[in-house]
Design a protein around this motif. Structure first.
Motif, PDB file in Angstrom:
ATOM      1  N   PHE A  17       0.483  -1.430  -0.538  1.00  0.00           N
ATOM      2  CA  PHE A  17      -0.278   0.218  -0.303  1.00  0.00           C
ATOM      3  C   PHE A  17       0.933   0.710  -0.156  1.00  0.00           C
ATOM      4  O   PHE A  17       0.587   2.261  -0.466  1.00  0.00           O
ATOM      5  CB  PHE A  17      -0.927  -0.025   0.826  1.00  0.00           C
ATOM      6  N   CYS A  18       2.092   1.189   0.983  1.00  0.00           N
ATOM      7  CA  CYS A  18       2.911   2.464   1.052  1.00  0.00           C
ATOM      8  C   CYS A  18       3.385   2.330  -0.900  1.00  0.00           C
ATOM      9  O   CYS A  18       3.326   3.950  -0.935  1.00  0.00           O
ATOM     10  CB  CYS A  18       4.049   2.181   1.671  1.00  0.00           C
ATOM     11  N   GLY A  19       3.886   1.187  -1.726  1.00  0.00           N
ATOM     12  CA  GLY A  19       4.003   1.816  -2.515  1.00  0.00           C
ATOM     13  C   GLY A  19       3.007   2.203  -3.965  1.00  0.00           C
ATOM     14  O   GLY A  19       3.643   2.616  -4.861  1.00  0.00           O
ATOM     15  N   LEU A  20       1.626   1.550  -3.952  1.00  0.00           N
ATOM     16  CA  LEU A  20       1.093   1.931  -4.151  1.00  0.00           C
ATOM     17  C   LEU A  20       0.846   3.861  -4.082  1.00  0.00           C
ATOM     18  O   LEU A  20       0.540   4.107  -4.989  1.00  0.00           O
ATOM     19  CB  LEU A  20       0.032   1.236  -4.045  1.00  0.00           C
ATOM     20  N   TRP A  21       0.846   4.307  -3.224  1.00  0.00           N
ATOM     21  CA  TRP A  21       0.735   5.566  -2.051  1.00  0.00           C
ATOM     22  C   TRP A  21       1.484   6.106  -3.205  1.00  0.00           C
ATOM     23  O   TRP A  21       1.305   7.459  -3.719  1.00  0.00           O
ATOM     24  CB  TRP A  21       0.673   5.864  -0.945  1.00  0.00           C
ATOM     25  N   SER A  22       2.964   5.878  -2.662  1.00  0.00           N
ATOM     26  CA  SER A  22       3.737   6.653  -3.484  1.00  0.00           C
ATOM     27  C   SER A  22       4.142   6.733  -4.774  1.00  0.00           C
ATOM     28  O   SER A  22       4.295   7.822  -5.649  1.00  0.00           O
ATOM     29  CB  SER A  22       5.287   5.603  -2.846  1.00  0.00           C
ATOM     30  N   PHE A  23       3.952   5.525  -6.053  1.00  0.00           N
ATOM     31  CA  PHE A  23       3.147   5.291  -7.477  1.00  0.00           C
ATOM     32  C   PHE A  23       2.949   7.063  -7.494  1.00  0.00           C
ATOM     33  O   PHE A  23       2.158   7.587  -8.716  1.00  0.00           O
ATOM     34  CB  PHE A  23       2.895   3.916  -7.802  1.00  0.00           C
ATOM     35  N   MET A  40       6.455  -2.180  -4.184  1.00  0.00           N
ATOM     36  CA  MET A  40       5.515  -3.025  -4.372  1.00  0.00           C
ATOM     37  C   MET A  40       5.566  -4.765  -4.610  1.00  0.00           C
ATOM     38  O   MET A  40       4.956  -5.892  -3.970  1.00  0.00           O
ATOM     39  CB  MET A  40       4.008  -2.544  -5.214  1.00  0.00           C
ATOM     40  N   MET A  41       6.393  -4.802  -5.839  1.00  0.00           N
ATOM     41  CA  MET A  41       6.341  -5.724  -6.179  1.00  0.00           C
ATOM     42  C   MET A  41       7.346  -6.639  -4.628  1.00  0.00           C
ATOM     43  O   MET A  41       7.294  -7.939  -4.815  1.00  0.00           O
ATOM     44  CB  MET A  41       7.694  -6.148  -7.546  1.00  0.00           C
ATOM     45  N   LEU A  42       8.336  -6.057  -4.127  1.00  0.00           N
ATOM     46  CA  LEU A  42       8.491  -6.964  -3.271  1.00  0.00           C
ATOM     47  C   LEU A  42       7.717  -6.820  -1.904  1.00  0.00           C
ATOM     48  O   LEU A  42       7.852  -8.143  -1.021  1.00  0.00           O
ATOM     49  CB  LEU A  42       9.900  -6.575  -2.662  1.00  0.00           C
ATOM     50  N   GLY A  43       6.806  -6.427  -1.722  1.00  0.00           N
ATOM     51  CA  GLY A  43       5.744  -6.739  -0.831  1.00  0.00           C
ATOM     52  C   GLY A  43       5.220  -7.713  -1.244  1.00  0.00           C
ATOM     53  O   GLY A  43       4.543  -8.530  -0.150  1.00  0.00           O
ATOM     54  N   VAL A  44       4.839  -7.517  -2.259  1.00  0.00           N
ATOM     55  CA  VAL A  44       4.226  -9.300  -3.162  1.00  0.00           C
ATOM     56  C   VAL A  44       4.576 -10.015  -2.878  1.00  0.00           C
ATOM     57  O   VAL A  44       4.213 -11.302  -2.635  1.00  0.00           O
ATOM     58  CB  VAL A  44       3.899  -8.944  -4.387  1.00  0.00           C
TER      59      VAL A  44
END
Length: 100
Positions: A17-23, A40-44
């Motif tokens: 979610f932080c990667g999505l927000w940053s994107f 985001m890919m690292l979180g997935v």
């Protein structure tokens, strides 16, 4: 006391979610967009590792996903180098839709 797997799932979801927000918020530079996609890919990836470990199956699919993420990162970096060489910067505002 919190379970370790709950902490791992929560931190992985926060990474996504932080990667999505940053994107969504910082799309001024192409490098920021690529870094947020990799985050985001690292979180997935960590969520997939947790799921595979809890089920107890083979790790081949996780390794295949990690290979695809590494190829995606290399492709993104090569596109970044191409854009910087051709346009002079990595600002996304310098791209014109009408230019080919």
């Amino acid at each position: 006391m919190m379970n370790l797997s709950f902490v791992w799932v929560f931190s992985s979801l926060m990474m996504v979610f932080c990667g999505l927000w940053s994107f969504a918020k910082s799309h001024k530079h192409m490098l920021n967009s690529l870094l947020s996609l990799e985050f985001m890919m690292l979180g997935v990836f960590s969520l997939m590792v947790l799921e595979v470990v809890s089920v107890g199956s083979e790790m081949y699919f996780v390794l295949f996903f990690l290979t695809l993420v590494a190829c995606e990162g290399a492709l993104g970096l090569s596109l970044l180098v191409f854009v910087v060489r051709s346009h002079g910067s990595d600002y996304l505002s310098v791209f014109n839709v009408l230019e080919c």
